[in-house]
Design a protein around this motif. Structure first.
Motif, PDB file in Angstrom:
ATOM      1  N   ALA A 165     -38.687  25.155  16.957  1.00 33.04           N
ATOM      2  CA  ALA A 165     -37.220  25.113  16.988  1.00 33.04           C
ATOM      3  C   ALA A 165     -36.664  26.379  17.621  1.00 33.04           C
ATOM      4  CB  ALA A 165     -36.665  24.932  15.581  1.00 33.04           C
ATOM      5  N   ALA A 166     -37.235  27.518  17.270  1.00 32.47           N
ATOM      6  CA  ALA A 166     -36.782  28.789  17.847  1.00 32.47           C
ATOM      7  C   ALA A 166     -37.001  28.803  19.352  1.00 32.47           C
ATOM      8  CB  ALA A 166     -37.519  29.948  17.187  1.00 32.47           C
ATOM      9  N   ALA A 167     -38.111  28.220  19.797  1.00 34.88           N
ATOM     10  CA  ALA A 167     -38.389  28.179  21.239  1.00 34.88           C
ATOM     11  C   ALA A 167     -37.378  27.302  21.968  1.00 34.88           C
ATOM     12  CB  ALA A 167     -39.812  27.656  21.481  1.00 34.88           C
ATOM     13  N   PHE A 168     -36.864  26.278  21.293  1.00 33.73           N
ATOM     14  CA  PHE A 168     -35.821  25.423  21.875  1.00 33.73           C
ATOM     15  C   PHE A 168     -34.441  26.079  21.777  1.00 33.73           C
ATOM     16  CE2 PHE A 168     -38.637  21.625  21.073  1.00 33.73           C
ATOM     17  CZ  PHE A 168     -38.657  21.172  22.381  1.00 33.73           C
ATOM     18  N   GLY A 169     -34.359  27.194  21.035  1.00 31.69           N
ATOM     19  CA  GLY A 169     -33.050  27.778  20.769  1.00 31.69           C
ATOM     20  C   GLY A 169     -32.260  26.934  19.787  1.00 31.69           C
ATOM     21  N   ALA A 170     -32.975  26.220  18.912  1.00 29.81           N
ATOM     22  CA  ALA A 170     -32.349  25.274  17.989  1.00 29.81           C
ATOM     23  C   ALA A 170     -32.425  25.776  16.554  1.00 29.81           C
ATOM     24  CB  ALA A 170     -33.042  23.910  18.096  1.00 29.81           C
ATOM     25  N   THR A 171     -31.565  25.220  15.709  1.00 31.07           N
ATOM     26  CA  THR A 171     -31.691  25.389  14.270  1.00 31.07           C
ATOM     27  C   THR A 171     -32.406  24.161  13.718  1.00 31.07           C
ATOM     28  OG1 THR A 171     -29.490  24.411  13.979  1.00 31.07           O
ATOM     29  CG2 THR A 171     -29.633  26.820  14.050  1.00 31.07           C
ATOM     30  N   ILE A 172     -33.001  24.293  12.530  1.00 32.23           N
ATOM     31  CA  ILE A 172     -33.755  23.173  11.963  1.00 32.23           C
ATOM     32  C   ILE A 172     -33.568  23.148  10.461  1.00 32.23           C
ATOM     33  CG2 ILE A 172     -35.903  24.519  11.734  1.00 32.23           C
ATOM     34  CD1 ILE A 172     -37.420  21.904  12.500  1.00 32.23           C
ATOM     35  N   GLU A 173     -33.521  21.941   9.907  1.00 27.43           N
ATOM     36  CA  GLU A 173     -33.536  21.775   8.448  1.00 27.43           C
ATOM     37  C   GLU A 173     -34.495  20.654   8.097  1.00 27.43           C
ATOM     38  OE1 GLU A 173     -30.073  19.749   6.468  1.00 27.43           O
ATOM     39  OE2 GLU A 173     -29.150  20.058   8.448  1.00 27.43           O
ATOM     40  N   PHE A 174     -34.974  20.671   6.844  1.00 24.42           N
ATOM     41  CA  PHE A 174     -35.984  19.723   6.398  1.00 24.42           C
ATOM     42  C   PHE A 174     -35.437  18.923   5.215  1.00 24.42           C
ATOM     43  CE2 PHE A 174     -38.014  23.516   8.117  1.00 24.42           C
ATOM     44  CZ  PHE A 174     -38.853  22.978   9.066  1.00 24.42           C
ATOM     45  N   LEU A 175     -35.627  17.595   5.269  1.00 27.43           N
ATOM     46  CA  LEU A 175     -35.110  16.746   4.193  1.00 27.43           C
ATOM     47  C   LEU A 175     -36.143  16.476   3.111  1.00 27.43           C
ATOM     48  CD1 LEU A 175     -32.831  14.165   6.054  1.00 27.43           C
ATOM     49  CD2 LEU A 175     -32.352  16.510   5.279  1.00 27.43           C
ATOM     50  N   GLU A 176     -37.365  16.961   3.307  1.00 24.64           N
ATOM     51  CA  GLU A 176     -38.398  16.921   2.251  1.00 24.64           C
ATOM     52  C   GLU A 176     -38.783  15.511   1.806  1.00 24.64           C
ATOM     53  OE1 GLU A 176     -39.834  19.638   1.493  1.00 24.64           O
ATOM     54  OE2 GLU A 176     -38.433  21.203   2.128  1.00 24.64           O
ATOM     55  N   ALA A 177     -38.642  14.526   2.686  1.00 17.49           N
ATOM     56  CA  ALA A 177     -39.122  13.175   2.337  1.00 17.49           C
ATOM     57  C   ALA A 177     -40.645  13.160   2.421  1.00 17.49           C
ATOM     58  CB  ALA A 177     -38.526  12.142   3.281  1.00 17.49           C
ATOM     59  N   PRO A 178     -41.321  12.359   1.593  1.00 24.41           N
ATOM     60  CA  PRO A 178     -42.788  12.382   1.568  1.00 24.41           C
ATOM     61  C   PRO A 178     -43.409  11.828   2.849  1.00 24.41           C
ATOM     62  CG  PRO A 178     -41.941  10.643   0.141  1.00 24.41           C
ATOM     63  CD  PRO A 178     -40.758  11.433   0.595  1.00 24.41           C
ATOM     64  N   TYR A 179     -44.383  12.542   3.368  1.00 28.07           N
ATOM     65  CA  TYR A 179     -45.091  12.150   4.593  1.00 28.07           C
ATOM     66  C   TYR A 179     -45.814  10.827   4.373  1.00 28.07           C
ATOM     67  CZ  TYR A 179     -48.393  12.785   8.543  1.00 28.07           C
ATOM     68  OH  TYR A 179     -49.129  12.648   9.687  1.00 28.07           O
ATOM     69  N   HIS A 180     -45.653   9.910   5.314  1.00 33.26           N
ATOM     70  CA  HIS A 180     -46.225   8.561   5.259  1.00 33.26           C
ATOM     71  C   HIS A 180     -45.636   7.724   4.131  1.00 33.26           C
ATOM     72  CE1 HIS A 180     -49.712   8.452   8.211  1.00 33.26           C
ATOM     73  NE2 HIS A 180     -49.214   9.658   8.349  1.00 33.26           N
ATOM     74  N   ARG A 181     -44.569   8.206   3.501  1.00 35.66           N
ATOM     75  CA  ARG A 181     -43.909   7.425   2.441  1.00 35.66           C
ATOM     76  C   ARG A 181     -42.396   7.648   2.509  1.00 35.66           C
ATOM     77  NH1 ARG A 181     -47.414  10.314  -0.397  1.00 35.66           N
ATOM     78  NH2 ARG A 181     -45.812  11.170  -1.771  1.00 35.66           N
ATOM     79  N   ILE A 182     -41.852   7.789   3.716  1.00 39.31           N
ATOM     80  CA  ILE A 182     -40.424   8.054   3.851  1.00 39.31           C
ATOM     81  C   ILE A 182     -39.598   6.914   3.264  1.00 39.31           C
ATOM     82  CG2 ILE A 182     -38.545   8.299   5.540  1.00 39.31           C
ATOM     83  CD1 ILE A 182     -40.408   9.965   7.268  1.00 39.31           C
ATOM     84  N   SER A 183     -40.126   5.689   3.333  1.00 41.73           N
ATOM     85  CA  SER A 183     -39.372   4.540   2.808  1.00 41.73           C
ATOM     86  C   SER A 183     -39.091   4.688   1.317  1.00 41.73           C
ATOM     87  CB  SER A 183     -40.123   3.235   3.076  1.00 41.73           C
ATOM     88  OG  SER A 183     -41.416   3.278   2.503  1.00 41.73           O
ATOM     89  N   ASP A 184     -39.930   5.437   0.594  1.00 39.69           N
ATOM     90  CA  ASP A 184     -39.687   5.665  -0.832  1.00 39.69           C
ATOM     91  C   ASP A 184     -38.395   6.446  -1.063  1.00 39.69           C
ATOM     92  OD1 ASP A 184     -42.112   4.471  -1.217  1.00 39.69           O
ATOM     93  OD2 ASP A 184     -43.197   6.290  -1.781  1.00 39.69           O
ATOM     94  N   ASP A 185     -37.943   7.150  -0.036  1.00 41.85           N
ATOM     95  CA  ASP A 185     -36.818   8.068  -0.167  1.00 41.85           C
ATOM     96  C   ASP A 185     -35.666   7.698   0.769  1.00 41.85           C
ATOM     97  OD1 ASP A 185     -35.937  10.192  -1.613  1.00 41.85           O
ATOM     98  OD2 ASP A 185     -36.866  11.749  -0.394  1.00 41.85           O
ATOM     99  N   ALA A 186     -35.660   6.436   1.240  1.00 37.29           N
ATOM    100  CA  ALA A 186     -34.751   6.042   2.314  1.00 37.29           C
ATOM    101  C   ALA A 186     -33.279   6.200   1.942  1.00 37.29           C
ATOM    102  CB  ALA A 186     -35.032   4.605   2.743  1.00 37.29           C
ATOM    103  N   ARG A 187     -32.905   5.849   0.720  1.00 41.85           N
ATOM    104  CA  ARG A 187     -31.488   5.918   0.342  1.00 41.85           C
ATOM    105  C   ARG A 187     -30.970   7.363   0.371  1.00 41.85           C
ATOM    106  NH1 ARG A 187     -27.677   2.825  -2.501  1.00 41.85           N
ATOM    107  NH2 ARG A 187     -25.713   3.964  -2.355  1.00 41.85           N
TER     108      ARG A 187
END
Length: 233
Positions: free
Chosen positions: A46-68
């Motif tokens: 992100a720093a190399a792109f000159g971008a900011t970044i945030e993380f939503l902490e949804a589970p890897y390979h189980r994002i559907s569990d946290d969709a709402r």
């Protein structure tokens, strides 16, 4: 001009929209990583792109569990930032459920946030090797040096995974991600192609007013990522 990028996993957006972001380094780029694997490398990229970044902490390979929760959070981000351009993954045509879950949730969030009530565009980017059905209607041609830089940044994202995801696989994925422009007849091997919710023909994102190969290499390290280990640290 503000550009918002929603990526299911921390590396997915690099293959689909990384070159375009490099050409817009002077603009305000914010990345939302839904699943938070490889955070150390993601912050470096992100720093190399000159971008900011945030993380939503949804589970890897189980994002559907946290969709709402993800949908509500994305709607809040869209309301707050009101970006001119929103990039996200496809809602269909990809065999990875994490990708299509985020694609569908993003479209819901766009509606909830009223994004189309002001001048904005939502563009879906393909994800190399997993997006099998994709119909682009917008493309951006990239200089060869931008493609080389894109490969370098993609390699940073796989730091700590080099034994299972080596540089030749990264290069293959980047080149695979550039093939979609051919689907709409654009004769270039160095272009990124997008599916715009409302089509906009351009070669570079105008300001608001103008409107890979060997999956077995990943082996057991997928489990480490699922457990939340940051192999890039």
């Amino acid at each position: 001009m503000e550009i918002l990028v929603v990526t299911p996993h921390t590396d997915d957006f690099i293959y689909g929209v990384g070159g375009t972001l490099i050409t817009h380094a002077d603009d305000d780029i914010h990345i939302v990583a839904v699943s938070s694997i490889q955070q150390t490398a993601a912050r470096d990229v992100a720093a190399a792109f000159g971008a900011t970044i945030e993380f939503l902490e949804a589970p890897y390979h189980r994002i559907s569990d946290d969709a709402r929760r993800v949908k509500d959070r994305l709607a809040d981000i869209l309301r707050d930032r009101r970006p001119a351009y929103v990039f996200g993954p496809p809602a269909t045509g990809d065999w990875t459920a994490d990708h299509t879950t985020v694609g569908r949730v993003l479209l819901d969030a766009v509606d909830l946030a009223g994004t189309f009530a002001y001048k904005s565009r939502v563009l879906r980017f393909p994800i190399a090797s997993t997006t099998l059905e994709f119909r682009p209607n917008v493309w951006i041609d990239l200089p060869v040096e931008i493609v080389k830089r894109k490969i370098e940044l993609a390699a940073i994202m796989t730091r700590g995974l080099e034994d299972e995801w080596p540089k030749d696989l990264v290069e293959w994925e980047v080149n695979l991600g550039l093939r979609y422009a051919l689907d709409l007849g654009w004769p270039s091997r160095h272009a990124e192609a997008f599916d715009a919710v409302f089509a906009v023909p351009f070669h570079r994102l105008p300001p608001r007013d103008e409107l890979p190969g060997e999956p077995e290499r990943m082996g057991g390290k997928v489990e480490a990522l699922v457990r939340g280990e940051d192999l890039s640290a």
